[in-house]
Motif scaffolding. Structure first.
Motif, short mmCIF file in Angstrom:
data_model
loop_
_atom_site.label_atom_id
_atom_site.label_comp_id
_atom_site.label_asym_id
_atom_site.label_seq_id
_atom_site.Cartn_x
_atom_site.Cartn_y
_atom_site.Cartn_z
N ALA A 1 -22.07 -50.39 20.24
CA ALA A 1 -20.66 -50.10 19.98
C ALA A 1 -19.76 -50.96 20.87
O ALA A 1 -18.72 -51.45 20.44
N LEU A 2 -20.17 -51.15 22.12
CA LEU A 2 -19.40 -52.01 23.02
C LEU A 2 -19.39 -53.44 22.53
O LEU A 2 -18.34 -54.08 22.48
N LYS A 3 -20.56 -53.94 22.14
CA LYS A 3 -20.65 -55.32 21.67
C LYS A 3 -19.89 -55.53 20.37
O LYS A 3 -19.33 -56.60 20.13
N ALA A 4 -19.87 -54.51 19.51
CA ALA A 4 -19.19 -54.62 18.22
C ALA A 4 -17.68 -54.43 18.35
O ALA A 4 -16.95 -54.69 17.42
N GLY A 5 -17.23 -53.99 19.52
CA GLY A 5 -15.81 -53.81 19.75
C GLY A 5 -15.28 -52.46 19.31
O GLY A 5 -14.07 -52.28 19.23
N PHE A 6 -16.15 -51.50 19.04
CA PHE A 6 -15.70 -50.18 18.63
C PHE A 6 -15.27 -49.33 19.81
O PHE A 6 -14.67 -48.28 19.64
N MET A 7 -15.62 -49.77 21.02
CA MET A 7 -15.22 -49.06 22.23
C MET A 7 -14.66 -50.09 23.19
O MET A 7 -15.19 -51.19 23.30
N SER A 8 -13.62 -49.73 23.88
CA SER A 8 -13.08 -50.66 24.86
C SER A 8 -13.91 -50.59 26.13
O SER A 8 -14.52 -49.57 26.43
N GLU A 9 -13.93 -51.65 26.88
CA GLU A 9 -14.67 -51.69 28.13
C GLU A 9 -14.11 -50.68 29.13
O GLU A 9 -14.82 -50.16 29.97
N ALA A 10 -12.82 -50.41 29.05
CA ALA A 10 -12.16 -49.55 30.03
C ALA A 10 -12.34 -48.07 29.73
O ALA A 10 -11.91 -47.23 30.50
N GLY A 11 -12.97 -47.75 28.62
CA GLY A 11 -13.20 -46.35 28.30
C GLY A 11 -11.97 -45.66 27.77
O GLY A 11 -11.82 -44.46 27.91
N THR A 12 -11.08 -46.41 27.15
CA THR A 12 -9.84 -45.83 26.65
C THR A 12 -9.92 -45.40 25.20
O THR A 12 -8.91 -45.09 24.60
N GLY A 13 -11.09 -45.40 24.62
CA GLY A 13 -11.24 -44.93 23.25
C GLY A 13 -11.48 -46.06 22.28
O GLY A 13 -11.84 -47.17 22.67
N PRO A 14 -11.28 -45.79 21.00
CA PRO A 14 -11.53 -46.80 19.97
C PRO A 14 -10.71 -48.06 20.23
O PRO A 14 -9.55 -47.99 20.59
N HIS A 15 -11.34 -49.17 20.05
CA HIS A 15 -10.70 -50.45 20.34
C HIS A 15 -10.38 -51.18 19.05
O HIS A 15 -9.26 -51.51 18.77
N ARG A 16 -11.38 -51.42 18.25
CA ARG A 16 -11.22 -52.22 17.05
C ARG A 16 -10.57 -51.43 15.91
O ARG A 16 -9.84 -51.99 15.09
N LEU A 17 -10.82 -50.16 15.85
CA LEU A 17 -10.38 -49.38 14.72
C LEU A 17 -8.88 -49.11 14.69
O LEU A 17 -8.34 -48.64 13.70
N GLY A 18 -8.20 -49.39 15.77
CA GLY A 18 -6.76 -49.18 15.81
C GLY A 18 -6.37 -47.72 15.86
O GLY A 18 -5.27 -47.35 15.49
N THR A 19 -7.27 -46.87 16.34
CA THR A 19 -6.97 -45.45 16.39
C THR A 19 -6.78 -44.97 17.81
O THR A 19 -6.73 -43.77 18.06
N ALA A 20 -6.68 -45.87 18.77
CA ALA A 20 -6.47 -45.46 20.15
C ALA A 20 -5.19 -44.65 20.25
O ALA A 20 -4.13 -45.07 19.80
N GLY A 21 -5.28 -43.47 20.79
CA GLY A 21 -4.12 -42.63 20.95
C GLY A 21 -3.80 -41.81 19.73
O GLY A 21 -2.89 -40.98 19.75
N ALA A 22 -4.50 -42.00 18.63
CA ALA A 22 -4.23 -41.24 17.41
C ALA A 22 -4.74 -39.81 17.58
O ALA A 22 -5.77 -39.57 18.16
N LYS A 23 -3.98 -38.87 17.07
CA LYS A 23 -4.40 -37.47 17.14
C LYS A 23 -5.20 -37.13 15.90
O LYS A 23 -4.86 -37.52 14.80
N ILE A 24 -6.25 -36.37 16.14
CA ILE A 24 -7.13 -35.99 15.02
C ILE A 24 -6.92 -34.52 14.74
O ILE A 24 -6.75 -33.71 15.53
#
Length: 74
Positions: free
Chosen positions: A51-74
């Motif tokens: 997931a890290l290599k694919a960019g689905f998680m940020s290195e900093a642990g701030t949540g989804p990186h590639r999906l554009g859902t960082a900070g989105a409420k579920i």
């Protein structure tokens, strides 16, 4: 230190420790159980690394990186 990398290394360390416990136990049932737990931890570590290599998680642990859902409420 980046959070996801820290957790990845912790998973790998735990897997190695459980593998050692598996090798040292005298009970065949416990040896098998600990071997399965170690295998599961290694699988989890591989999934996190992927997931890290694919960019689905940020290195900093701030949540989804590639999906554009960082900070989105579920």
């Amino acid at each position: 230190m980046n959070d996801h990398r820290h957790h990845l290394e912790a998973l790998r360390k735990q897997a190695a420790e459980v593998e050692l416990i598996s090798a040292l136990t005298t009970s065949p049932e416990k040896r098998e159980l600990f071997a399965k737990i170690a295998e599961h931890l290694n699988t989890l570590a591989a999934a996190v690394e992927l997931a890290l290599k694919a960019g689905f998680m940020s290195e900093a642990g701030t949540g989804p990186h590639r999906l554009g859902t960082a900070g989105a409420k579920i």
